[in-house]
Design a protein around this motif. Structure first.
Motif, short mmCIF file in Angstrom:
data_model
loop_
_atom_site.label_atom_id
_atom_site.label_comp_id
_atom_site.label_asym_id
_atom_site.label_seq_id
_atom_site.Cartn_x
_atom_site.Cartn_y
_atom_site.Cartn_z
N LEU A 30 44.31 60.45 27.57
CA LEU A 30 45.70 60.92 27.61
C LEU A 30 46.47 59.87 28.35
O LEU A 30 46.00 59.21 29.26
CB LEU A 30 45.55 62.37 28.61
N ASP A 31 47.62 59.90 27.75
CA ASP A 31 48.65 58.68 27.95
C ASP A 31 49.75 59.19 28.65
O ASP A 31 50.37 59.91 27.97
CB ASP A 31 48.89 58.06 26.70
N GLY A 32 49.81 59.03 29.95
CA GLY A 32 50.94 59.63 30.90
C GLY A 32 50.96 59.34 32.18
O GLY A 32 50.43 58.22 32.66
N ILE A 33 51.34 59.95 32.97
CA ILE A 33 51.85 59.69 34.56
C ILE A 33 51.13 60.53 35.22
O ILE A 33 51.28 61.70 34.83
CB ILE A 33 53.67 59.43 34.59
N GLU A 34 50.53 60.28 36.22
CA GLU A 34 49.51 61.49 37.01
C GLU A 34 50.10 61.56 38.12
O GLU A 34 51.12 61.12 38.95
CB GLU A 34 48.18 60.68 37.40
N PHE A 35 49.82 62.95 38.59
CA PHE A 35 50.43 63.61 39.87
C PHE A 35 49.41 64.64 40.31
O PHE A 35 48.41 64.76 39.67
CB PHE A 35 51.61 64.07 39.61
N SER A 36 49.50 64.77 41.65
CA SER A 36 48.65 65.84 42.18
C SER A 36 49.26 67.11 42.96
O SER A 36 50.01 67.00 43.68
CB SER A 36 47.88 65.15 43.57
#
Ligand code: AMP
Ligand code: GLY
Length: 423
Positions: free
Chosen positions: A193-199
């Protein structure tokens, strides 16, 4: 009431800070804690995986609430140990059961769960030694990059991302051959998955939930997200790209179905759920579940929690989360982690730390630290300290954390200079 907090990291130092701010917390004990947690309570030289030893101190110290910081005791069944022992029946325990902790303890379990309850996540196949040849054939036609995940707990090292199918085939064999011990007896192969991570952090009693401040962490050791993965090199709360629209999607597509799944499966889940997400063109996908808070996200998240943490924990253990509200600090928070030279590879311990008293305007959370025989605070792990600050913007918060990080010295100290670079 007296509280026992399990763990030894920066996460636990931050939890200790907020727990002891509560008028409900009489005495805090930390097992085993670090040189920083002594600021808020009494460290007990205990291994959180030694359940019998925990039982002894819980009875001896008249503990009414146990809060579990790390995942390993949960995956090994510490909650079940407490629930099943009649002598401990009056003790509240915050953390999921062994089965519920499989959401973190087994990637294959988590994938089946997400599929069953319609939670968006990367497509995948799982393979064992019996199906190795199918796995090799599958990899021969897989799209690259290829994501291979050891099923079990592998101290954050069990995920390998490769661009070459041949290398991926070799990695699959190595994992199934015991590269990560038993953790790799099953391997999940996921679409990239190509994207930006967050928690996203949720506190639940298994039925209702509250959402804690959102954070983003930086896992790689090197500037620009390069080099090997670490436990986490810094964090920011709130990452601006996680807007109200994204949070509404996360709540409807991820958090609510996760709670429905927990109920449908009858899982005993009273505790934190840390949902690792990736935004792919504005759509959230789950990368992983963790059955605990994140480190170093907790340091930034606790900084922004203006609600009594101990009260929240009690609402969760007492199945009263429907009564809980969460008040979030509007200022932003950012954390920079100082690590030992060589980490996440091999590194030396026992380096004297100086400059802690020069820090001003930031909070320093300890992780791998201890007090030596001379009373000096020395390094005792890979991740040593986390410097957390507030600011009207996350950039301001980061600037203050960096200003203070520069005042702290120990031989070999290293930190990333670009936390928040992609926000
Ligand atoms: P995990 O232990 O599952 O959180 O994975 C560790 C890291 O690997 C994540 O934080 C991501 O950066 C990366 N990762 C895991 N799964 C994927 C995926 N399906 N696509 C892209 N990156 C991934
Ligand atoms: N910072 C990532 C974790 O705690 O797993």
């Amino acid at each position: 009431m007296n509280v026992l907090l399990l763990g030894a990291g920066g996460r636990e130092h931050a939890l200790a800070w907020r727990l002891t701010e509560s008028p409900l917390c009489k005495q805090l004990f930390i097992a085993p804690g670090n040189a920083g947690t002594e600021e808020f309570g009494t460290n007990l030289a205990l291994n959180p995986n030694d359940f019998d030893a925990l039982k002894t101190v819980v009875l001896e110290k008249n503990i009414s609430l146990v809060v579990c910081g790390p995942e390993e005791p949960l995956v090994r069944g510490v909650q079940n140990f407490f629930k099943n022992d009649p002598a401990l029946s009056q003790v509240r325990f915050l953390g999921p059961s062994k089965e519920a902790a499989q959401l973190e303890g087994s990637k294959a379990y988590a994938k089946v769960f997400m599929q069953e309850f319609g939670i968006p996540t990367a497509g995948y196949r799982a393979f064992t030694n019996e199906t190795l040849s199918e796995g090799v054939d599958y990899l021969a036609i897989s799209k690259t990059p290829i994501v291979l995940k050891a099923d079990g707990l592998a101290a954050g090292k069990g995920v390998v991302i490769l661009n070459d199918r041949g290398e991926a085939q070799a990695e699959l064999k190595a994992m199934l051959d015991g590269k990560f011990g038993d953790a790799g007896s099953e391997v999940v192969i996921e679409d990239f998955l190509d994207g930006i991570e967050f928690s996203v952090f949720v506190l639940t009693d298994g039925k209702d939930f509250v959402t804690l401040p959102v954070a983003k962490d930086y896992k790689r050791i090197g500037v620009g997200d390069t080099g090997p993965n670490t436990g986490g090199m810094g964090s920011v709360s709130h990452p601006p790209f996680v807007d109200a629209d994204m949070m509404a999607k996360v709540e409807h597509r991820v958090i609510k179905p996760t709670l429905e799944g927990i109920q449908a499966r009858g899982l005993d889940y009273k505790g934190f759920i840390f949902i690792g997400l990736i935004s792919v063109e504005g759509e959230p996908y789950v990368i992983e579940y963790n059955c605990r808070m994140g480190d170093p996200e907790t340091q930034s998240v606790m900084a922004r929690l203006n609600t009594d943490l101990m009260q929240l924990c009690l609402f969760a253990t007492d199945s009263e989360v429907y009564r809980a509200t969460v008040d979030i600090e509007p200022r932003q928070a950012a954390t920079v982690v100082l690590v030992s030279g060589g980490y996440p590879g091999s590194y030396e311990k026992g380096k004297v730390i100086t400059g802690l008293n020069d820090v001003s305007g930031s909070r320093v959370f300890h992780a791998g630290t201890k007090r030596d025989a001379d009373g000096d605070i020395v390094t005792n792990g890979g991740r040593v300290l986390a410097v957390t600050s507030y600011g009207d913007t996350f950039q301001e918060a980061l600037a203050l954390s960096y200003e203070n990080a520069r005042k702290i010295h120990f031989k070999g100290v290293n930190y990333r200079s670009d936390i928040g670079f992609d926000l």
